[in-house]
Design a protein around this motif. Structure first.
Motif, PDB file in Angstrom:
ATOM      1  N   ALA A  22     105.949  74.014  66.983  1.00 11.95           N
ATOM      2  CA  ALA A  22     104.546  74.174  67.363  1.00 11.95           C
ATOM      3  C   ALA A  22     103.899  75.306  66.569  1.00 11.95           C
ATOM      4  N   GLU A  23     104.603  76.403  66.426  1.00  9.73           N
ATOM      5  CA  GLU A  23     104.087  77.538  65.658  1.00  9.73           C
ATOM      6  C   GLU A  23     103.840  77.128  64.208  1.00  9.73           C
ATOM      7  N   TYR A  24     104.793  76.430  63.632  1.00 11.96           N
ATOM      8  CA  TYR A  24     104.714  75.975  62.248  1.00 11.96           C
ATOM      9  C   TYR A  24     103.573  74.972  62.070  1.00 11.96           C
ATOM     10  N   LEU A  25     103.486  73.989  62.979  1.00 17.08           N
ATOM     11  CA  LEU A  25     102.422  72.995  62.897  1.00 17.08           C
ATOM     12  C   LEU A  25     101.046  73.624  63.045  1.00 17.08           C
ATOM     13  N   ALA A  26     100.911  74.557  63.965  1.00 19.07           N
ATOM     14  CA  ALA A  26      99.626  75.233  64.159  1.00 19.07           C
ATOM     15  C   ALA A  26      99.221  75.972  62.891  1.00 19.07           C
ATOM     16  N   MET A  27     100.187  76.609  62.242  1.00 13.33           N
ATOM     17  CA  MET A  27      99.910  77.313  60.987  1.00 13.33           C
ATOM     18  C   MET A  27      99.457  76.325  59.913  1.00 13.33           C
ATOM     19  N   LEU A  28     100.163  75.203  59.767  1.00  8.55           N
ATOM     20  CA  LEU A  28      99.782  74.192  58.782  1.00  8.55           C
ATOM     21  C   LEU A  28      98.401  73.614  59.100  1.00  8.55           C
ATOM     22  N   ALA A  29      98.137  73.370  60.375  1.00 10.70           N
ATOM     23  CA  ALA A  29      96.857  72.794  60.781  1.00 10.70           C
ATOM     24  C   ALA A  29      95.699  73.716  60.430  1.00 10.70           C
ATOM     25  N   GLN A  30      95.917  75.019  60.553  1.00  7.77           N
ATOM     26  CA  GLN A  30      94.855  75.971  60.223  1.00  7.77           C
ATOM     27  C   GLN A  30      94.528  75.950  58.728  1.00  7.77           C
ATOM     28  N   GLU A  31      95.490  75.549  57.901  1.00  8.57           N
ATOM     29  CA  GLU A  31      95.270  75.472  56.455  1.00  8.57           C
ATOM     30  C   GLU A  31      94.673  74.137  56.026  1.00  8.57           C
ATOM     31  N   ALA A  32      94.789  73.119  56.864  1.00  6.33           N
ATOM     32  CA  ALA A  32      94.371  71.763  56.502  1.00  6.33           C
ATOM     33  C   ALA A  32      92.904  71.518  56.825  1.00  6.33           C
ATOM     34  N   ARG A  33      92.336  70.559  56.130  1.00 10.35           N
ATOM     35  CA  ARG A  33      90.971  70.096  56.415  1.00 10.35           C
ATOM     36  C   ARG A  33      90.994  68.712  57.053  1.00 10.35           C
ATOM     37  N   LEU A  34      92.069  67.960  56.787  1.00 11.42           N
ATOM     38  CA  LEU A  34      92.201  66.596  57.290  1.00 11.42           C
ATOM     39  C   LEU A  34      93.569  66.415  57.938  1.00 11.42           C
ATOM     40  N   LEU A  35      93.651  65.455  58.863  1.00  7.96           N
ATOM     41  CA  LEU A  35      94.907  65.131  59.530  1.00  7.96           C
ATOM     42  C   LEU A  35      95.231  63.674  59.279  1.00  7.96           C
ATOM     43  N   GLU A  36      96.476  63.422  58.897  1.00 13.82           N
ATOM     44  CA  GLU A  36      96.987  62.061  58.757  1.00 13.82           C
ATOM     45  C   GLU A  36      98.170  61.954  59.716  1.00 13.82           C
ATOM     46  N   PHE A  37      98.057  61.076  60.710  1.00 12.53           N
ATOM     47  CA  PHE A  37      99.088  60.959  61.745  1.00 12.53           C
ATOM     48  C   PHE A  37      99.616  59.535  61.772  1.00 12.53           C
ATOM     49  N   SER A  38     100.941  59.406  61.844  1.00 13.84           N
ATOM     50  CA  SER A  38     101.562  58.087  61.903  1.00 13.84           C
ATOM     51  C   SER A  38     102.599  58.063  63.022  1.00 13.84           C
ATOM     52  N   LEU A  39     102.583  56.995  63.799  1.00 14.67           N
ATOM     53  CA  LEU A  39     103.576  56.773  64.852  1.00 14.67           C
ATOM     54  C   LEU A  39     104.395  55.563  64.455  1.00 14.67           C
ATOM     55  N   GLU A  40     105.711  55.729  64.373  1.00 11.44           N
ATOM     56  CA  GLU A  40     106.591  54.639  63.951  1.00 11.44           C
ATOM     57  C   GLU A  40     107.450  54.131  65.102  1.00 11.44           C
ATOM     58  N   ALA A  41     106.861  54.062  66.272  1.00 14.34           N
ATOM     59  CA  ALA A  41     107.539  53.517  67.450  1.00 14.34           C
ATOM     60  C   ALA A  41     106.497  52.702  68.213  1.00 14.34           C
ATOM     61  N   GLU A  42     106.954  51.718  68.982  1.00 11.16           N
ATOM     62  CA  GLU A  42     105.992  50.810  69.610  1.00 11.16           C
ATOM     63  C   GLU A  42     106.040  50.796  71.132  1.00 11.16           C
ATOM     64  N   ASP A  43     106.973  51.503  71.748  1.00 17.80           N
ATOM     65  CA  ASP A  43     107.044  51.480  73.207  1.00 17.80           C
ATOM     66  C   ASP A  43     105.934  52.341  73.807  1.00 17.80           C
ATOM     67  N   SER A  44     105.625  52.094  75.066  1.00 10.14           N
ATOM     68  CA  SER A  44     104.491  52.763  75.712  1.00 10.14           C
ATOM     69  C   SER A  44     104.689  54.275  75.817  1.00 10.14           C
ATOM     70  N   GLU A  45     105.896  54.738  76.082  1.00  6.07           N
ATOM     71  CA  GLU A  45     106.156  56.181  76.171  1.00  6.07           C
ATOM     72  C   GLU A  45     105.907  56.854  74.817  1.00  6.07           C
ATOM     73  N   SER A  46     106.361  56.249  73.746  1.00 13.09           N
ATOM     74  CA  SER A  46     106.135  56.803  72.407  1.00 13.09           C
ATOM     75  C   SER A  46     104.647  56.825  72.072  1.00 13.09           C
ATOM     76  N   ARG A  47     103.925  55.771  72.446  1.00 11.96           N
ATOM     77  CA  ARG A  47     102.476  55.741  72.196  1.00 11.96           C
ATOM     78  C   ARG A  47     101.768  56.838  72.981  1.00 11.96           C
ATOM     79  N   ARG A  48     102.198  57.055  74.226  1.00 12.95           N
ATOM     80  CA  ARG A  48     101.590  58.111  75.053  1.00 12.95           C
ATOM     81  C   ARG A  48     101.833  59.476  74.419  1.00 12.95           C
TER      82      ARG A  48
END
Length: 122
Positions: A22-48
């Motif tokens: 979380a600390e690492y991601l927050a640091m990267l997010a502060q440097e980024a202008r755009l977000l690209e997110f991918s989910l490679e699972a299809e069950d409802s828990e993974s989607r949630r």
């Protein structure tokens, strides 16, 4: 639009505890202008979990000031803990992308993340 990779060690990242992730991601997010997110699972828990993670990443990306950044980091830690319990792994890296716009081409930093179940062994 072109993309230049700048990997930030997805193998090392996946071995970190959720608080450090979380600390690492927050640091990267502060440097980024755009977000690209991918989910490679299809069950409802993974989607949630994926939906919650994407919202937390967007909050970290948009955080103004230390209070919002800390709140986003705390939410990321909660979501990442749930993802780990569900057997999901997250990889992330920061790259630059050329984006053509009305004022010409601009370089934008992109935080790319993939949430997936562990790779199946053959």
């Amino acid at each position: 639009m072109s993309n230049e990779g700048g990997c930030c060690g997805s193998n090392v990242f996946t071995d970190l505890e959720p608080a450090r992730q979380a600390e690492y991601l927050a640091m990267l997010a502060q440097e980024a202008r755009l977000l690209e997110f991918s989910l490679e699972a299809e069950d409802s828990e993974s989607r949630r979990i994926g939906d919650r993670l994407q919202r937390a990443l967007e909050s970290a990306l948009d955080a103004d000031g230390p209070d919002e950044a800390e709140g986003a980091r705390d939410e990321l830690e909660q979501v990442l803990s749930g993802a780990r319990r569900a057997g999901l792994r997250l990889s992330a890296h920061l790259s630059e992308m050329d984006v053509d716009g009305i004022l010409g081409t601009m370089k934008m930093r992109v935080l790319s993340t993939v949430l997936a179940p562990p790779a199946m062994s053959a």
